[in-house]
Design an enzyme around this catalytic site. Structure first.
Site, PDB file in Angstrom:
ATOM      1  N   SER A   1       6.113   3.392   8.858  1.00 27.25           N
ATOM      2  CA  SER A   1       4.942   4.070   9.376  1.00 27.25           C
ATOM      3  C   SER A   1       4.605   3.712  10.819  1.00 27.25           C
ATOM      4  CB  SER A   1       3.772   3.786   8.437  1.00 27.25           C
ATOM      5  OG  SER A   1       2.657   4.496   8.851  1.00 27.25           O
ATOM      6  N   HIS A   2       3.423   3.149  11.000  1.00 24.87           N
ATOM      7  CA  HIS A   2       2.891   2.841  12.329  1.00 24.87           C
ATOM      8  C   HIS A   2       3.383   1.498  12.856  1.00 24.87           C
ATOM      9  CE1 HIS A   2       0.605   1.238   9.073  1.00 24.87           C
ATOM     10  NE2 HIS A   2       0.141   0.297   9.860  1.00 24.87           N
TER      11      HIS A   2
ATOM     12  N   ARG B   1       7.763  -2.742   2.655  1.00 27.90           N
ATOM     13  CA  ARG B   1       7.930  -2.863   4.107  1.00 27.90           C
ATOM     14  C   ARG B   1       8.251  -4.302   4.465  1.00 27.90           C
ATOM     15  NH1 ARG B   1       3.011   1.090   6.127  1.00 27.90           N
ATOM     16  NH2 ARG B   1       3.866   2.952   5.122  1.00 27.90           N
TER      17      ARG B   1
ATOM     18  N   ASP C   1       1.792   9.065  14.345  1.00 26.27           N
ATOM     19  CA  ASP C   1       2.424   7.740  14.264  1.00 26.27           C
ATOM     20  C   ASP C   1       3.927   7.824  14.011  1.00 26.27           C
ATOM     21  OD1 ASP C   1       2.311   8.659  11.660  1.00 26.27           O
ATOM     22  OD2 ASP C   1       2.074   6.650  10.820  1.00 26.27           O
TER      23      ASP C   1
ATOM     24  N   ASP D   1       5.944   7.849  11.443  1.00 28.36           N
ATOM     25  CA  ASP D   1       6.506   8.802  10.484  1.00 28.36           C
ATOM     26  C   ASP D   1       5.714  10.105  10.418  1.00 28.36           C
ATOM     27  OD1 ASP D   1       4.362   7.445   9.323  1.00 28.36           O
ATOM     28  OD2 ASP D   1       5.140   7.700   7.299  1.00 28.36           O
TER      29      ASP D   1
ATOM     30  N   LYS E   1      10.188   3.944   0.336  1.00 26.02           N
ATOM     31  CA  LYS E   1       9.323   4.240  -0.805  1.00 26.02           C
ATOM     32  C   LYS E   1       9.857   5.447  -1.560  1.00 26.02           C
ATOM     33  CE  LYS E   1       5.924   7.195   1.514  1.00 26.02           C
ATOM     34  NZ  LYS E   1       4.514   7.455   1.753  1.00 26.02           N
TER      35      LYS E   1
ATOM     36  N   GLU F   1      -8.720   9.182   5.214  1.00 31.38           N
ATOM     37  CA  GLU F   1      -8.903   7.741   5.260  1.00 31.38           C
ATOM     38  C   GLU F   1      -9.275   7.330   6.674  1.00 31.38           C
ATOM     39  OE1 GLU F   1      -6.132   5.444   2.448  1.00 31.38           O
ATOM     40  OE2 GLU F   1      -4.850   6.741   3.627  1.00 31.38           O
ATOM     41  N   GLU F   2      -9.999   6.219   6.753  1.00 27.67           N
ATOM     42  CA  GLU F   2     -10.386   5.705   8.065  1.00 27.67           C
ATOM     43  C   GLU F   2      -9.162   5.295   8.887  1.00 27.67           C
ATOM     44  OE1 GLU F   2      -9.523   2.385   8.432  1.00 27.67           O
ATOM     45  OE2 GLU F   2      -8.908   2.420   6.330  1.00 27.67           O
ATOM     46  N   SER F   3      -8.037   5.047   8.212  1.00 28.31           N
ATOM     47  CA  SER F   3      -6.844   4.544   8.899  1.00 28.31           C
ATOM     48  C   SER F   3      -6.052   5.691   9.532  1.00 28.31           C
ATOM     49  CB  SER F   3      -5.970   3.770   7.919  1.00 28.31           C
ATOM     50  OG  SER F   3      -5.670   4.572   6.793  1.00 28.31           O
TER      51      SER F   3
ATOM     52  N   ASP G   1       2.543  10.886   9.770  1.00 27.92           N
ATOM     53  CA  ASP G   1       1.481  11.239   8.813  1.00 27.92           C
ATOM     54  C   ASP G   1       0.072  10.863   9.299  1.00 27.92           C
ATOM     55  OD1 ASP G   1       1.765   8.528   8.477  1.00 27.92           O
ATOM     56  OD2 ASP G   1       2.157   8.604   6.313  1.00 27.92           O
ATOM     57  N   ARG G   2      -0.013  10.006  10.321  1.00 29.94           N
ATOM     58  CA  ARG G   2      -1.353   9.662  10.835  1.00 29.94           C
ATOM     59  C   ARG G   2      -1.699  10.529  12.037  1.00 29.94           C
ATOM     60  NH1 ARG G   2      -2.448   3.271  10.549  1.00 29.94           N
ATOM     61  NH2 ARG G   2      -1.655   2.955   8.445  1.00 29.94           N
TER      62      ARG G   2
ATOM     63  N   THR H   1      -7.851   2.227  -1.083  1.00 33.25           N
ATOM     64  CA  THR H   1      -6.981   2.537   0.054  1.00 33.25           C
ATOM     65  C   THR H   1      -5.561   2.805  -0.436  1.00 33.25           C
ATOM     66  OG1 THR H   1      -8.292   1.224   1.558  1.00 33.25           O
ATOM     67  CG2 THR H   1      -5.985   1.537   2.152  1.00 33.25           C
TER      68      THR H   1
ATOM     69  N   THR I   1       0.837  -1.203   0.000  1.00 31.67           N
ATOM     70  CA  THR I   1       0.000   0.000   0.000  1.00 31.67           C
ATOM     71  C   THR I   1       0.873   1.255   0.000  1.00 31.67           C
ATOM     72  OG1 THR I   1      -1.561  -1.242   1.371  1.00 31.67           O
ATOM     73  CG2 THR I   1      -1.945   1.112   1.181  1.00 31.67           C
TER      74      THR I   1
ATOM     75  N   LYS J   1      -0.542  12.290   3.692  1.00 31.73           N
ATOM     76  CA  LYS J   1      -1.388  12.655   4.815  1.00 31.73           C
ATOM     77  C   LYS J   1      -0.497  13.290   5.874  1.00 31.73           C
ATOM     78  CE  LYS J   1      -1.489   7.891   6.498  1.00 31.73           C
ATOM     79  NZ  LYS J   1      -1.069   7.043   5.376  1.00 31.73           N
TER      80      LYS J   1
ATOM     81  N   ARG K   1      -8.887  -6.831   7.407  1.00 32.26           N
ATOM     82  CA  ARG K   1      -9.633  -5.739   8.020  1.00 32.26           C
ATOM     83  C   ARG K   1     -11.110  -5.876   7.648  1.00 32.26           C
ATOM     84  NH1 ARG K   1      -5.279  -2.933   9.606  1.00 32.26           N
ATOM     85  NH2 ARG K   1      -3.726  -2.165   8.148  1.00 32.26           N
TER      86      ARG K   1
HETATM   87  C1  G16 Z   1      -0.634   3.456   4.429  1.00 29.36           C
HETATM   88  C2  G16 Z   1      -1.275   4.145   3.283  1.00 29.36           C
HETATM   89  C3  G16 Z   1      -2.687   4.526   3.631  1.00 29.36           C
HETATM   90  C4  G16 Z   1      -3.451   3.308   4.074  1.00 29.36           C
HETATM   91  C5  G16 Z   1      -2.737   2.651   5.219  1.00 29.36           C
HETATM   92  C6  G16 Z   1      -3.350   1.349   5.628  1.00 29.36           C
HETATM   93  O1  G16 Z   1      -0.500   4.325   5.502  1.00 29.36           O
HETATM   94  O2  G16 Z   1      -0.570   5.309   2.920  1.00 29.36           O
HETATM   95  O3  G16 Z   1      -3.253   5.085   2.502  1.00 29.36           O
HETATM   96  O4  G16 Z   1      -4.743   3.650   4.448  1.00 29.36           O
HETATM   97  O5  G16 Z   1      -1.418   2.374   4.837  1.00 29.36           O
HETATM   98  O6  G16 Z   1      -3.242   0.470   4.577  1.00 29.36           O
HETATM   99  P1  G16 Z   1      -3.602  -1.048   4.739  1.00 29.36           P
HETATM  100  O7  G16 Z   1      -5.049  -1.064   5.131  1.00 29.36           O
HETATM  101  O8  G16 Z   1      -3.321  -1.619   3.392  1.00 29.36           O
HETATM  102  O9  G16 Z   1      -2.738  -1.596   5.843  1.00 29.36           O
HETATM  103  P2  G16 Z   1       0.828   4.395   6.322  1.00 29.36           P
HETATM  104  O10 G16 Z   1       0.526   5.370   7.432  1.00 29.36           O
HETATM  105  O11 G16 Z   1       1.059   2.991   6.805  1.00 29.36           O
HETATM  106  O12 G16 Z   1       1.863   4.847   5.362  1.00 29.36           O
END
Ligand code: G16
Length: 543
Positions: A113-114, A22, A277, A279, A126, A363-365, A281-282, A344, A18, A376, A496
């Site tokens: 990320s998280h 990773r 989070d 990095d 990335k 996004e919901e995430s 962005d969340r 997503t 996504t 984000k 999910r």
């Molecule tokens: C990334 C993407 C987001 C996505 C999230 C969760 O976020 O940039 O657009 O909503 O992953 O993705 P998944 O549901 O595929 O785990 P981040 O914050 O991990 O870079």
């Protein structure tokens, strides 16, 4: 200093997910693994000789080593200059900001990320393009396909670059500029929000806590929230970035941001709480004893956008990812602006923003952002909320409740089943796809299935099509159940389940989301055979 061409063998598992590649740190530490991927990026992006690149990461374990390798490879691949954050640090939105501000060819961002960090935990990489946003699928596909037949990579034989002092050095023929990681970003924030009003709010008896979760946003939040906006020292908690995030899971949700949650739900809770989070962005937004779902947060920001100076002209449009609740759609309708539904992945918003079709995305995430960058942006969302609170002078809870009273409430919850055996998770998805015909038109409790499909998206700007983006069970009253396999996990599969029910009746808006969604959750488990197929009685995380 000489450029060395190193013979290598392809790895078969370098498909970006996504948001980039990773993997666990030991995977990246395999001989040639990182180098292969970096060379695959360079071979796929056709950067002109002498181009400028931005490099930085969230400071997690392996960040420094990876940056040294990338710098030496950039020098050997004809880049003219690299801007790198001091200490190798750049939050993801700050990297996007720097790419755009200095009009560079693009950037390489190092982060998982998280996901947790440390010698046995996660790392990621990335490429972001010149618009500051994650590379499109066309580019990530090209990188993957290059990684499958790569035979050699180029690297400069040179000593490591000193990254802890601002200034310029050279690496072969390439310039390396170590920049302040916070400054450009903080300036951008000042240009968007009413810092005077927020300063005044924070001077009164309004109290806030920002949990940086020992991740990259610590220095950003201290500079902006405590220094520039004058919040009392200590308003930023867990503000020292650590390579392993202090052993925590830097994901700002109700489960992992427990330090903050305890404070915000405790006696004498502050008025406003937020977290970001790994990095940066969340974001998660909390009021006193009150959680704002990311989907509601997007809708709220959209409805109140003109209160912030950077958005006073109004919004061109809104975009949300498919599993995100339709709360933002209702605001878009009221504002008479378009609302786009994308798969997503933040990368899908880039084209819409570049074409001027949308201003806000979410996004919901736990991701919200706007066209000020192409990622984000966690702190941006926090400042946006503070700006709204400073103008409206109401509590978080009363602002959200007023919003529901006006637009109705989209009850929403996400169930995550992490680290499932891949086969079992795939089995659930296959079973669901096989059930479409039987489910369509069927009554399930008080719900009746209108359609089922596998979400497919045609980008309205470049016409590219992305298929199989999640199974949707759509009910006749607008309620939805969505099933998706995460593209960001590094262990087995993460399934999910997203649940959404719309409630127009204000008398029911006070209900707890789990209570309001109880029947839908039962249906989701039953039709997917999730428990039988995965052996999991309970989700890992509920948000
Ligand atoms: C990334 C993407 C987001 C996505 C999230 C969760 O976020 O940039 O657009 O909503 O992953 O993705 P998944 O549901 O595929 O785990 P981040 O914050 O991990 O870079």
């Amino acid at each position: 200093m000489s450029i060395r061409t190193v013979v290598t063998q392809p790895f078969s598992d370098q498909k970006p997910g996504t948001s980039g590649l990773r993997k666990k740190v030991p995977v990246f530490q395999q001989t040639h693994y990182l180098e292969n991927f970096v060379q695959s990026i360079f071979d796929s992006i056709a950067a002109p000789q002498g181009a400028t690149l931005v490099v930085g990461g969230d400071g997690r374990y392996y960040n420094r080593e990876a940056i040294q390798t990338i710098l030496k490879m950039a020098a050997a691949n004809g880049f003219g200059e690299v801007l790198v954050g001091r200490g190798g640090i750049l939050s993801t939105p700050a990297a996007s900001c720097v790419i755009r501000k200095y009009q560079t060819f693009g950037g390489i961002i190092l982060s998982a990320s998280h996901n947790p960090g440390g010698p046995e935990e996660d790392f990621g990489i990335k490429f972001n393009s010149s618009n500051g946003g994650p590379a499109t699928e066309t580019v990530t596909e090209a990188i993957f396909s290059r990684s499958k037949n790569i035979a050699s990579y180029r690297i400069l034989d040179a000593a490591d670059v000193a990254l802890d002092k601002l200034g310029e050095t050279t690496l072969g023929a390439m310039k390396v500029k170590v920049i302040d990681p916070v400054n450009d970003y903080a300036e951008l924030m000042e240009s968007l929000f009413d810092f005077d009003s927020i300063r005044a709010l924070l001077k009164n008896d309004f109290r806030m806590r920002f949990d940086a979760m020992h991740a990259v946003n610590g220095p950003y939040a201290k500079e902006i929230i405590e220094r520039r906006l004058g919040a009392p020292v200590g308003s930023v908690m867990n503000g020292v970035p650590l390579e392993d995030f202090g052993g925590g899971h830097p994901d700002p949700n109700l489960t992992y941001a427990h330090d903050l949650v305890e404070i915000m739900y405790g006696d004498d809770a502050p008025d406003f709480g937020a977290a970001s989070d790994g990095d940066g962005d969340r974001n998660m937004i909390l009021g006193k004893h009150f959680f704002v779902t990311p989907s509601d947060s997007l809708a709220l920001l959209a409805a109140n956008a003109t209160l912030a100076p950077g958005y006073k002209q109004g919004l061109a449009g809104i975009a949300r990812s498919m599993p995100t609740s339709a709360a933002a759609d209702r605001v878009a309708k009221a504002l008479n602006i378009p609302c786009y539904e994308t798969p997503t992945g933040w990368k899908f918003f880039g084209n819409l923003m570049d074409a001027g079709k949308v201003t806000l995305c979410g996004e919901e995430s736990f991701g919200t952002g706007s066209d000020h960058v192409r990622e984000k942006d966690g702190l941006w969302a926090v400042l946006f909320w503070l700006n709204i609170l400073a103008v409206r002078k109401q509590s978080v809870e009363s602002i959200v409740r007023e919003h529901w009273a006006k637009f109705g409430r989209n009850f929403y919850s996400r169930y995550d089943y992490e680290a499932l055996p891949t086969e079992a998770a795939n089995g659930v998805m296959l079973h669901l796809r096989d059930s479409f015909a039987g489910l369509t038109g069927k009554a399930l409790g008080r719900y009746s299935v209108q359609t089922c499909d596998d979400f497919s998206y045609t980008d309205p700007v470049d016409g590219s099509v992305s298929k199989s983006q999640g199974v949707r069970i759509l009910f006749s009253d607008g309620s939805r159940i969505i099933y998706r396999l995460s593209g960001t996990g590094t262990e087995g599969a993460t399934l999910r389940v997203y649940l959404e029910a719309y409630e127009a009746d204000a008398a029911r808006h006070h209900l707890d989301a789990q209570e309001a969604l109880k029947e839908l959750i039962g249906i989701a488990l039953e039709i997917s055979e999730l428990v039988q197929r995965t052996g999991r009685e309970r989700p890992t995380v509920i948000t």
